[in-house]
Design a protein around this motif. Structure first.
Motif, PDB file in Angstrom:
ATOM      1  N   LEU A   8       0.849  -1.189   0.000  1.00  0.00           N
ATOM      2  CA  LEU A   8       0.000   0.000   0.000  1.00  0.00           C
ATOM      3  C   LEU A   8       0.886   1.240   0.000  1.00  0.00           C
ATOM      4  O   LEU A   8       1.686   1.439   0.914  1.00  0.00           O
ATOM      5  N   VAL A   9       0.761   2.054  -1.056  1.00  0.00           N
ATOM      6  CA  VAL A   9       1.605   3.247  -1.190  1.00  0.00           C
ATOM      7  C   VAL A   9       0.712   4.482  -1.225  1.00  0.00           C
ATOM      8  O   VAL A   9      -0.086   4.665  -2.157  1.00  0.00           O
ATOM      9  N   ASP A  10       0.827   5.325  -0.193  1.00  0.00           N
ATOM     10  CA  ASP A  10       0.024   6.556  -0.131  1.00  0.00           C
ATOM     11  C   ASP A  10       0.703   7.509   0.838  1.00  0.00           C
ATOM     12  O   ASP A  10       1.151   7.098   1.904  1.00  0.00           O
ATOM     13  N   ASP A  11       0.789   8.780   0.463  1.00  0.00           N
ATOM     14  CA  ASP A  11       1.492   9.736   1.324  1.00  0.00           C
ATOM     15  C   ASP A  11       0.612  10.264   2.463  1.00  0.00           C
ATOM     16  O   ASP A  11       1.104  10.975   3.341  1.00  0.00           O
ATOM     17  N   ASN A  12      -0.671   9.915   2.469  1.00  0.00           N
ATOM     18  CA  ASN A  12      -1.589  10.361   3.525  1.00  0.00           C
ATOM     19  C   ASN A  12      -1.579   9.336   4.664  1.00  0.00           C
ATOM     20  O   ASN A  12      -2.074   8.217   4.511  1.00  0.00           O
ATOM     21  N   ASP A  13      -1.009   9.716   5.795  1.00  0.00           N
ATOM     22  CA  ASP A  13      -0.833   8.765   6.905  1.00  0.00           C
ATOM     23  C   ASP A  13      -2.167   8.179   7.374  1.00  0.00           C
ATOM     24  O   ASP A  13      -2.275   6.973   7.604  1.00  0.00           O
ATOM     25  N   GLY A  14      -3.172   9.038   7.538  1.00  0.00           N
ATOM     26  CA  GLY A  14      -4.467   8.577   8.036  1.00  0.00           C
ATOM     27  C   GLY A  14      -5.122   7.592   7.086  1.00  0.00           C
ATOM     28  O   GLY A  14      -5.625   6.537   7.509  1.00  0.00           O
ATOM     29  N   PHE A  15      -5.092   7.911   5.779  1.00  0.00           N
ATOM     30  CA  PHE A  15      -5.679   7.016   4.786  1.00  0.00           C
ATOM     31  C   PHE A  15      -4.923   5.697   4.751  1.00  0.00           C
ATOM     32  O   PHE A  15      -5.514   4.612   4.688  1.00  0.00           O
ATOM     33  N   ARG A  16      -3.594   5.782   4.816  1.00  0.00           N
ATOM     34  CA  ARG A  16      -2.762   4.571   4.743  1.00  0.00           C
ATOM     35  C   ARG A  16      -3.047   3.650   5.931  1.00  0.00           C
ATOM     36  O   ARG A  16      -3.229   2.446   5.764  1.00  0.00           O
ATOM     37  N   ASP A  17      -3.129   4.242   7.133  1.00  0.00           N
ATOM     38  CA  ASP A  17      -3.380   3.428   8.327  1.00  0.00           C
ATOM     39  C   ASP A  17      -4.768   2.788   8.291  1.00  0.00           C
ATOM     40  O   ASP A  17      -4.922   1.597   8.591  1.00  0.00           O
ATOM     41  N   SER A  18      -5.778   3.555   7.916  1.00  0.00           N
ATOM     42  CA  SER A  18      -7.149   3.016   7.926  1.00  0.00           C
ATOM     43  C   SER A  18      -7.325   1.955   6.843  1.00  0.00           C
ATOM     44  O   SER A  18      -7.990   0.938   7.050  1.00  0.00           O
ATOM     45  N   THR A  19      -6.693   2.161   5.676  1.00  0.00           N
ATOM     46  CA  THR A  19      -6.812   1.186   4.583  1.00  0.00           C
ATOM     47  C   THR A  19      -6.044  -0.091   4.915  1.00  0.00           C
ATOM     48  O   THR A  19      -6.506  -1.198   4.623  1.00  0.00           O
ATOM     49  N   ALA A  20      -4.894   0.051   5.548  1.00  0.00           N
ATOM     50  CA  ALA A  20      -4.123  -1.136   5.956  1.00  0.00           C
ATOM     51  C   ALA A  20      -4.940  -1.960   6.954  1.00  0.00           C
ATOM     52  O   ALA A  20      -5.010  -3.198   6.853  1.00  0.00           O
ATOM     53  N   TRP A  21      -5.561  -1.290   7.910  1.00  0.00           N
ATOM     54  CA  TRP A  21      -6.383  -2.000   8.903  1.00  0.00           C
ATOM     55  C   TRP A  21      -7.537  -2.725   8.216  1.00  0.00           C
ATOM     56  O   TRP A  21      -7.826  -3.887   8.507  1.00  0.00           O
ATOM     57  N   VAL A  56      -1.378  -1.432  -4.272  1.00  0.00           N
ATOM     58  CA  VAL A  56      -2.408  -0.398  -4.233  1.00  0.00           C
ATOM     59  C   VAL A  56      -1.682   0.927  -4.038  1.00  0.00           C
ATOM     60  O   VAL A  56      -0.935   1.094  -3.075  1.00  0.00           O
ATOM     61  N   SER A  57      -1.875   1.853  -4.971  1.00  0.00           N
ATOM     62  CA  SER A  57      -1.131   3.112  -4.894  1.00  0.00           C
ATOM     63  C   SER A  57      -2.029   4.309  -5.187  1.00  0.00           C
ATOM     64  O   SER A  57      -2.914   4.233  -6.046  1.00  0.00           O
ATOM     65  N   ASP A  58      -1.764   5.390  -4.461  1.00  0.00           N
ATOM     66  CA  ASP A  58      -2.403   6.658  -4.803  1.00  0.00           C
ATOM     67  C   ASP A  58      -1.800   7.126  -6.125  1.00  0.00           C
ATOM     68  O   ASP A  58      -0.660   6.780  -6.453  1.00  0.00           O
ATOM     69  N   ILE A  59      -2.579   7.899  -6.872  1.00  0.00           N
ATOM     70  CA  ILE A  59      -2.041   8.392  -8.156  1.00  0.00           C
ATOM     71  C   ILE A  59      -1.248   9.677  -7.967  1.00  0.00           C
ATOM     72  O   ILE A  59      -0.189   9.853  -8.543  1.00  0.00           O
ATOM     73  N   ARG A  60      -1.757  10.581  -7.130  1.00  0.00           N
ATOM     74  CA  ARG A  60      -1.110  11.899  -7.005  1.00  0.00           C
ATOM     75  C   ARG A  60      -0.350  11.958  -5.682  1.00  0.00           C
ATOM     76  O   ARG A  60      -0.948  12.023  -4.610  1.00  0.00           O
ATOM     77  N   MET A  61       0.991  11.881  -5.769  1.00  0.00           N
ATOM     78  CA  MET A  61       1.839  11.965  -4.570  1.00  0.00           C
ATOM     79  C   MET A  61       3.025  12.872  -4.872  1.00  0.00           C
ATOM     80  O   MET A  61       3.423  12.995  -6.026  1.00  0.00           O
ATOM     81  N   PRO A  62       3.602  13.515  -3.836  1.00  0.00           N
ATOM     82  CA  PRO A  62       4.788  14.344  -4.078  1.00  0.00           C
ATOM     83  C   PRO A  62       5.992  13.481  -4.452  1.00  0.00           C
ATOM     84  O   PRO A  62       6.011  12.288  -4.170  1.00  0.00           O
ATOM     85  N   GLU A  63       6.958  14.076  -5.091  1.00  0.00           N
ATOM     86  CA  GLU A  63       8.221  13.435  -5.499  1.00  0.00           C
ATOM     87  C   GLU A  63       8.018  12.394  -6.591  1.00  0.00           C
ATOM     88  O   GLU A  63       8.436  12.598  -7.717  1.00  0.00           O
ATOM     89  N   MET A  64       7.370  11.275  -6.292  1.00  0.00           N
ATOM     90  CA  MET A  64       7.110  10.260  -7.320  1.00  0.00           C
ATOM     91  C   MET A  64       5.612   9.979  -7.353  1.00  0.00           C
ATOM     92  O   MET A  64       5.050   9.484  -6.382  1.00  0.00           O
TER      93      MET A  64
END
Length: 201
Positions: A8-21, A56-64
């Motif tokens: 799971l790749v996403d720069d939003n900590d809250g979204f990443r944690d809730s989706t992982a759970w 699973v990856s977000d499309i719009r993230m900083p850097e890459m």
């Protein structure tokens, strides 16, 4: 026993944690990363044994961005089923991602079931392509390349308008391909079509 691992790749900590759970609750093994670069570094050092794997990856993230991550995986010859998650305004980017081979995209916010279904479909599709699905593959061999593209997008639960955008054809042409495809496969409904497409026909 085969483990299904989701990266799971996403720069939003809250979204990443809730989706992982959410995914762990659904029975997946999850590894989370805050950036595409962090995922690539970790993935390069992995032993890939008895795991079915999906990204699973977000499309719009900083850097890459997600699209740049997809391109980099392609350059490295890494073939992972890829499901993008995206905000509403990023649908044109997601369409481009599917043109490049992504399995699916989901608009945020999405339901738990929508994500689980998208992952299972992406994994089943990848397995079927790798193993040759017997009778189902014989049926699929009857399809033209364009009909096969339409089939892949129908299996990804995309409506005709999105399929038309991705393939650069009219909605009427999509409808025609769908009708021809179902006739060649001898199916009358979407559930029957999904069974053949995923190798259970």
């Amino acid at each position: 026993m085969t483990v299904t691992r989701v990266y799971l790749v996403d720069d939003n900590d809250g979204f990443r944690d809730s989706t992982a759970w959410l995914l762990e609750t659904a029975g997946f093994e999850v590894e989370s990363f805050a950036s595409g670069a962090a995922f690539l570094e970790a993935y390069a050092g992995h032993r890939h044994g008895d795991a079915s794997e999906c990204l699973v990856s977000d499309i719009r993230m900083p850097e890459m961005s997600g699209l740049q991550l997809q391109d980099e995986l392609g350059r490295r010859g890494i073939q992972l089923p890829l499901v993008f998650v995206t905000a509403h305004g990023d649908v044109p980017l997601a369409v481009e991602a599917m043109r490049k081979g992504a399995s699916n995209f989901l608009e945020k916010p999405f339901s738990e079931q929508a994500l689980v279904d998208a992952l299972r479909t992406a994994l089943a599709h990848a397995r079927n392509r790798g193993s040759g699905g017997g009778m189902a593959n014989e049926l699929l061999a009857k399809l033209s390349p364009r009909e096969r593209q339409v089939l892949d997008l129908v299996v990804a639960s995309k409506p005709n308008k999105i399929i038309a955008d991705i393939l650069g054809i009219s909605i009427k042409t999509v409808e025609l391909h769908r009708a021809n495809m179902m006739g060649k496969l001898g199916v009358r409904s979407l559930p029957e079509l999904m069974k053949v497409a995923l190798g259970h026909g």
